[in-house]
Scaffold this active site. Structure first.
Site, PDB file in Angstrom:
ATOM      1  N   SER A  64      42.397  36.294  43.916  1.00 62.74           N
ATOM      2  CA  SER A  64      42.792  37.397  43.042  1.00 62.74           C
ATOM      3  C   SER A  64      44.306  37.482  43.031  1.00 62.74           C
ATOM      4  CB  SER A  64      42.187  38.705  43.572  1.00 62.74           C
ATOM      5  OG  SER A  64      42.681  39.818  42.865  1.00 62.74           O
ATOM      6  N   LEU A  79      40.482  47.190  29.961  1.00 64.64           N
ATOM      7  CA  LEU A  79      40.551  48.228  28.939  1.00 64.64           C
ATOM      8  C   LEU A  79      41.872  48.998  28.987  1.00 64.64           C
ATOM      9  CD1 LEU A  79      36.873  49.503  29.148  1.00 64.64           C
ATOM     10  CD2 LEU A  79      37.941  48.390  27.181  1.00 64.64           C
ATOM     11  N   GLY A  95      35.946  48.444  35.057  1.00 67.10           N
ATOM     12  CA  GLY A  95      35.997  49.300  36.237  1.00 67.10           C
ATOM     13  C   GLY A  95      35.730  50.757  35.940  1.00 67.10           C
ATOM     14  N   THR A  96      34.491  51.106  35.645  1.00 68.99           N
ATOM     15  CA  THR A  96      34.158  52.503  35.378  1.00 68.99           C
ATOM     16  C   THR A  96      32.779  52.823  35.927  1.00 68.99           C
ATOM     17  OG1 THR A  96      33.866  54.175  33.634  1.00 68.99           O
ATOM     18  CG2 THR A  96      33.190  51.926  33.111  1.00 68.99           C
ATOM     19  N   HIS A 110      41.934  38.508  48.354  1.00 69.18           N
ATOM     20  CA  HIS A 110      42.417  39.647  47.564  1.00 69.18           C
ATOM     21  C   HIS A 110      43.933  39.781  47.648  1.00 69.18           C
ATOM     22  CE1 HIS A 110      41.206  44.072  46.404  1.00 69.18           C
ATOM     23  NE2 HIS A 110      41.866  43.446  45.447  1.00 69.18           N
ATOM     24  N   ARG A 157      30.510  54.776  28.770  1.00 67.93           N
ATOM     25  CA  ARG A 157      31.592  53.819  28.514  1.00 67.93           C
ATOM     26  C   ARG A 157      31.129  52.385  28.773  1.00 67.93           C
ATOM     27  NH1 ARG A 157      37.668  53.204  30.883  1.00 67.93           N
ATOM     28  NH2 ARG A 157      38.658  52.726  28.898  1.00 67.93           N
ATOM     29  N   TYR A 169      37.276  48.994  48.806  1.00 67.39           N
ATOM     30  CA  TYR A 169      36.968  49.977  47.769  1.00 67.39           C
ATOM     31  C   TYR A 169      36.315  51.222  48.362  1.00 67.39           C
ATOM     32  CZ  TYR A 169      38.073  46.550  44.113  1.00 67.39           C
ATOM     33  OH  TYR A 169      38.699  45.644  43.277  1.00 67.39           O
ATOM     34  N   SER A 203      41.176  45.650  35.000  1.00 64.62           N
ATOM     35  CA  SER A 203      41.734  46.649  34.087  1.00 64.62           C
ATOM     36  C   SER A 203      41.803  46.125  32.661  1.00 64.62           C
ATOM     37  CB  SER A 203      43.124  47.096  34.554  1.00 64.62           C
ATOM     38  OG  SER A 203      43.532  48.270  33.888  1.00 64.62           O
ATOM     39  N   GLN A 254      41.201  36.259  39.601  1.00 71.52           N
ATOM     40  CA  GLN A 254      41.128  37.576  38.960  1.00 71.52           C
ATOM     41  C   GLN A 254      42.538  38.145  38.837  1.00 71.52           C
ATOM     42  OE1 GLN A 254      39.365  41.718  40.424  1.00 71.52           O
ATOM     43  NE2 GLN A 254      37.707  40.256  40.046  1.00 71.52           N
TER      44      GLN A 254
END
Length: 324
Positions: free
Chosen positions: A162, A232, A286-287, A132, A292, A61, A230, A184
């Site tokens: 994941s 949302l 994820g924000t 991952h 939010r 990341y 993800s 995940q």
């Protein structure tokens, strides 16, 4: 609501996770700025205020900057490490002088990746390490040995994966002997193959699905925590306005109507719908936007009180066609 699998294992009772992929700005080697650290600190504070005490990372990341920044936040908050659960992932490698972008589940890469993660975060152990995405060249004996070494050394307390299917999870467990506690996957009101089992939505469009082997049911039976990345749906139902289809627009209007009637936020409706599922799915939000994040704090309440009819109204609307 029944306890989540991670809660049953005594790992965490945090119903949601803050995904830290956005910490650090651009995915390049530019220096970390004080503004980026401040933004991350505000996001962490908002998460804690919303009752979120679990944080999700990956070694890739923002090319490691996300973990480094989170480490700086931990340094500025003595005692916070002991109050939270930290999860990270490894196994994806960027293109470099050695080769193209690739996956790497070799023993050497897994072990060295964990050392790098711990160093960047400034901590002594990870609560959970996820592999991952699947590596087609995975040697299960190597993966199993790496997992056992990390557990024995105390560097990692629990393990997960994941984006993996049932067969891949079973193979890793067979050679490690250590239960996986997380899988995940991408799941949301806008990504429905996890409900449609890849038949009505994805396979009909000729797309691959992680869910064709009953992964949801397998994880429920083995009490493996399903986490949704993800969740949302990139904001399509909560205000982004970027509709790809008429059914997305109609569903966004329904979400808005329900949020207004229930005097809550659209984010809480969308997440509550996901969390209403009997698998006790744990969304990874994820924000870095503090507002939010706070908009998500009523999701647990919405999940607990959402009726079967309300849930199916959203599901049928998002599918764009009636159920048989």
């Amino acid at each position: 609501m029944r306890n989540m699998p991670l809660e049953k294992r005594g790992i965490t009772n945090s119903r949601m996770v803050l995904g830290c992929m956005g910490f650090g700005g651009d995915w390049d080697n530019s220096p970390i700025t004080s503004e980026q650290v401040l933004l991350a600190e505000k996001a962490v504070n908002a998460a804690l205020e919303a009752g979120i005490t679990m944080f999700d990372h990956a070694d890739i990341y923002t090319r490691g900057k996300a973990e480094t920044i989170f480490g700086k936040v931990l340094q500025s908050k003595p005692g916070l490490r002991e109050k939270i659960v930290i999860q990270s992932k490894c196994g994806i490698r960027f293109q470099d002088e050695m080769g193209p972008g690739r996956y790497d589940f070799s023993k050497q890469h897994i072990l060295s990746s964990v050392d790098g993660i711990l160093s960047r975060l400034g901590i002594e152990y990870l609560d959970i390490l996820l592999l991952h995405r699947p590596d087609p060249l995975m040697e299960p004996e190597e993966v199993g040995e790496a997992i056992r070494l990390l557990e024995e050394s105390g560097k990692v307390r629990s393990f997960g994966v994941s984006n993996m299917n049932v067969g891949q999870m079973k193979l890793i467990h067979t050679y490690s002997g250590i239960p996986l506690v997380v899988n995940q996957l991408e799941m949301s009101l806008g990504k429905l193959d996890w409900l449609d089992q890849g038949i009505h939505v994805n396979q009909a469009a000729g797309m691959a699905s992680h869910f064709a082997e009953g992964v949801i049911e397998h994880c429920m039976r083995k009490e493996i925590q399903l986490q949704a990345w993800s969740p949302l749906a990139r904001g399509v139902f909560t205000g982004s306005g970027a509709f790809s289809t008429e059914q997305e627009k109609v569903t966004a209007e329904l979400v808005d109507k329900m949020a207004s009637e229930k005097e809550t936020t659209k984010e809480s409706i969308v997440l509550g719908w996901l969390m209403r599922h009997p698998a006790r799915i744990q969304p990874v939000i994820g924000t870095t936007n503090s507002e939010r994040i706070l908009n998500c704090r009523d999701a647990v309440n919405q999940a607990e009180n959402m009726t079967r009819e309300e849930w199916y109204s959203l599901y049928v609307s998002a599918r764009g066609k009636r159920l048989p």
